[in-house]
Design a protein around this motif. Structure first.
Motif, PDB file in Angstrom:
ATOM      1  N   UNK A  94       1.853   8.584  15.168  1.00 20.56           N
ATOM      2  CA  UNK A  94       0.884   9.116  14.198  1.00 20.56           C
ATOM      3  C   UNK A  94       1.578   9.467  12.882  1.00 20.56           C
ATOM      4  N   UNK A  95       2.831   9.927  12.958  1.00 17.84           N
ATOM      5  CA  UNK A  95       3.582  10.239  11.732  1.00 17.84           C
ATOM      6  C   UNK A  95       3.884   8.959  10.950  1.00 17.84           C
ATOM      7  N   UNK A  96       4.235   7.895  11.649  1.00 16.22           N
ATOM      8  CA  UNK A  96       4.517   6.632  10.958  1.00 16.22           C
ATOM      9  C   UNK A  96       3.247   6.096  10.299  1.00 16.22           C
ATOM     10  N   UNK A  97       2.114   6.209  10.977  1.00 16.83           N
ATOM     11  CA  UNK A  97       0.840   5.764  10.390  1.00 16.83           C
ATOM     12  C   UNK A  97       0.535   6.572   9.136  1.00 16.83           C
ATOM     13  N   UNK A  98       0.742   7.880   9.208  1.00 20.08           N
ATOM     14  CA  UNK A  98       0.504   8.755   8.041  1.00 20.08           C
ATOM     15  C   UNK A  98       1.375   8.330   6.860  1.00 20.08           C
ATOM     16  N   UNK A  99       2.651   8.133   7.114  1.00 20.17           N
ATOM     17  CA  UNK A  99       3.575   7.793   6.024  1.00 20.17           C
ATOM     18  C   UNK A  99       3.242   6.428   5.417  1.00 20.17           C
ATOM     19  N   UNK A 100       2.880   5.469   6.268  1.00 23.20           N
ATOM     20  CA  UNK A 100       2.506   4.144   5.767  1.00 23.20           C
ATOM     21  C   UNK A 100       1.227   4.230   4.956  1.00 23.20           C
ATOM     22  N   UNK A 101       0.298   5.048   5.427  1.00 21.38           N
ATOM     23  CA  UNK A 101      -0.967   5.239   4.712  1.00 21.38           C
ATOM     24  C   UNK A 101      -0.723   5.788   3.308  1.00 21.38           C
ATOM     25  N   UNK A 102       0.151   6.764   3.215  1.00 26.12           N
ATOM     26  CA  UNK A 102       0.493   7.316   1.896  1.00 26.12           C
ATOM     27  C   UNK A 102       1.037   6.230   0.976  1.00 26.12           C
ATOM     28  N   UNK A 159      -3.593  -3.191   7.110  1.00 26.06           N
ATOM     29  CA  UNK A 159      -3.830  -3.256   8.552  1.00 26.06           C
ATOM     30  C   UNK A 159      -3.768  -4.695   9.049  1.00 26.06           C
ATOM     31  N   UNK A 160      -4.446  -5.609   8.360  1.00 26.63           N
ATOM     32  CA  UNK A 160      -4.436  -7.014   8.766  1.00 26.63           C
ATOM     33  C   UNK A 160      -3.048  -7.621   8.624  1.00 26.63           C
ATOM     34  N   UNK A 161      -2.277  -7.147   7.651  1.00 22.28           N
ATOM     35  CA  UNK A 161      -0.928  -7.645   7.422  1.00 22.28           C
ATOM     36  C   UNK A 161       0.137  -6.976   8.268  1.00 22.28           C
ATOM     37  N   UNK A 162      -0.290  -6.126   9.244  1.00 25.04           N
ATOM     38  CA  UNK A 162       0.629  -5.477  10.191  1.00 25.04           C
ATOM     39  C   UNK A 162       1.701  -4.652   9.485  1.00 25.04           C
ATOM     40  N   UNK A 163       1.307  -3.950   8.431  1.00 28.97           N
ATOM     41  CA  UNK A 163       2.278  -3.141   7.697  1.00 28.97           C
ATOM     42  C   UNK A 163       2.572  -1.793   8.360  1.00 28.97           C
ATOM     43  N   UNK A 164       1.751  -1.387   9.327  1.00 27.71           N
ATOM     44  CA  UNK A 164       1.945  -0.067   9.934  1.00 27.71           C
ATOM     45  C   UNK A 164       3.071  -0.055  10.958  1.00 27.71           C
ATOM     46  N   UNK A 165       3.415  -1.214  11.501  1.00 27.44           N
ATOM     47  CA  UNK A 165       4.593  -1.358  12.376  1.00 27.44           C
ATOM     48  C   UNK A 165       4.564  -0.373  13.551  1.00 27.44           C
ATOM     49  N   UNK A 166       3.419  -0.299  14.227  1.00 26.19           N
ATOM     50  CA  UNK A 166       3.298   0.597  15.389  1.00 26.19           C
ATOM     51  C   UNK A 166       2.792  -0.174  16.611  1.00 26.19           C
ATOM     52  N   UNK A 167       3.183  -1.429  16.718  1.00 29.26           N
ATOM     53  CA  UNK A 167       2.780  -2.221  17.869  1.00 29.26           C
ATOM     54  C   UNK A 167       1.279  -2.406  17.932  1.00 29.26           C
ATOM     55  N   UNK A 168       0.714  -2.135  19.103  1.00 32.11           N
ATOM     56  CA  UNK A 168      -0.727  -2.329  19.309  1.00 32.11           C
ATOM     57  C   UNK A 168      -1.519  -1.038  19.108  1.00 32.11           C
ATOM     58  N   UNK A 169      -0.908  -0.046  18.480  1.00 32.45           N
ATOM     59  CA  UNK A 169      -1.548   1.273  18.371  1.00 32.45           C
ATOM     60  C   UNK A 169      -2.786   1.290  17.473  1.00 32.45           C
ATOM     61  N   UNK A 170      -2.832   0.472  16.436  1.00 31.14           N
ATOM     62  CA  UNK A 170      -3.960   0.519  15.502  1.00 31.14           C
ATOM     63  C   UNK A 170      -5.200  -0.089  16.149  1.00 31.14           C
ATOM     64  N   UNK A 171      -6.312   0.652  16.088  1.00 30.19           N
ATOM     65  CA  UNK A 171      -7.590   0.169  16.624  1.00 30.19           C
ATOM     66  C   UNK A 171      -8.488  -0.371  15.516  1.00 30.19           C
ATOM     67  N   UNK A 172      -8.535   0.338  14.396  1.00 31.48           N
ATOM     68  CA  UNK A 172      -9.397  -0.088  13.308  1.00 31.48           C
ATOM     69  C   UNK A 172      -9.436   0.927  12.194  1.00 31.48           C
ATOM     70  N   UNK A 173     -10.304   0.663  11.222  1.00 29.60           N
ATOM     71  CA  UNK A 173     -10.425   1.531  10.046  1.00 29.60           C
ATOM     72  C   UNK A 173     -11.896   1.667   9.674  1.00 29.60           C
ATOM     73  N   UNK A 174     -12.218   2.779   9.014  1.00 32.19           N
ATOM     74  CA  UNK A 174     -13.597   3.080   8.624  1.00 32.19           C
ATOM     75  C   UNK A 174     -13.612   3.604   7.194  1.00 32.19           C
TER      76      UNK A 174
END
Length: 236
Positions: A192-200, A154-169
């Motif tokens: 949301x699909x891109x976030x899912x795939x990056x998370x995997x 998340x800090x390294x901007x690996x999700x590549x979804x602009x400003x969409x990421x708010x945080x993690x828990x």
């Protein structure tokens, strides 16, 4: 970006009191006045130090803990969540993180939150209210590694979804642990699909791992329905 984090992991790790130090006696009055001024608007923004590697966004660590079975409310949740501190650079992050207990060593009903500065880790926050979160339930023993991989991505901007990421828990529970990543726009299916795939990928999840996306609107409704039933049955 991961290489930069790894290379700087132990850099100045003992010098972590930048945001936590008590003011010297001679500066206390000035500090109190500044703190009062900042509290009337918002917390003074942190900035990278000289020669440090700035992050794209500033972030804040939060911690919460509650007693299971105790009736909860939005107000009590907000009072119970504590901000640990904020950071603006790779070095400042490691100063906090290297001195924080790992999720796998937490006890009871505890949560760590890492959110962009200015966003509270609450469903009702303006940045969160139209969004949702990807949820992954983990067997015991995996939370520390998965949490570290998630927040570094998340800090390294690996999700590549602009400003969409708010945080993690990361949520530590008795039978399992749960990690989640929050985004701003639940209706944007491509995001949301891109976030899912990056998370995997960043968590190296097995193909059969169950991932659930839940909107914050649904979370609020489920919470209200549950507490309405509890109160109706005299469970308050």
């Amino acid at each position: 970006m991961n290489n930069k984090f790894d290379a700087l992991k132990d850099d100045d790790s003992g010098d972590h009191d930048q945001d936590n130090c008590s003011p010297k006696d001679g500066e206390k009055e000035k500090h109190d006045e500044e703190e009062k001024d900042s509290n009337t608007t918002k917390r003074k923004a942190v900035v990278p130090g000289a020669g440090e590697h700035p992050l794209q966004y500033n972030y804040s660590f939060w911690y919460s803990r509650r007693t299971p079975g105790r009736p909860a409310s939005t107000q009590s949740y907000e009072q119970n969540i504590k901000q640990i501190g904020s950071f603006a650079s790779v070095e400042q992050f490691w100063r906090f993180y290297s001195h924080m207990i790992r999720p796998g060593d937490l006890t009871g009903h505890s949560d760590f939150h890492l959110f962009k500065e200015g966003i509270k880790p609450m469903w009702e926050d303006d940045a969160n209210k139209s969004g949702g979160k990807w949820i992954i339930r983990l067997r015991k023993g995996l939370a520390s590694r998965c949490w570290e991989n998630l927040i570094l991505a998340m800090l390294g901007e690996q999700f590549m979804v602009g400003e969409e990421i708010c945080g993690a828990v990361v949520s530590v529970r008795f039978q399992e642990d749960i990690i989640s990543i929050w985004n701003k726009t639940a209706s944007d299916q491509a995001t949301t699909a891109r976030i899912r795939d990056t998370l995997r990928r960043v968590l190296n999840l097995p193909p059969n791992t169950i991932m659930e996306y839940k909107t914050h609107t649904d979370s609020i409704k489920a919470w209200e329905d549950f507490h309405g039933l509890v109160n109706a049955s005299g469970g308050r």
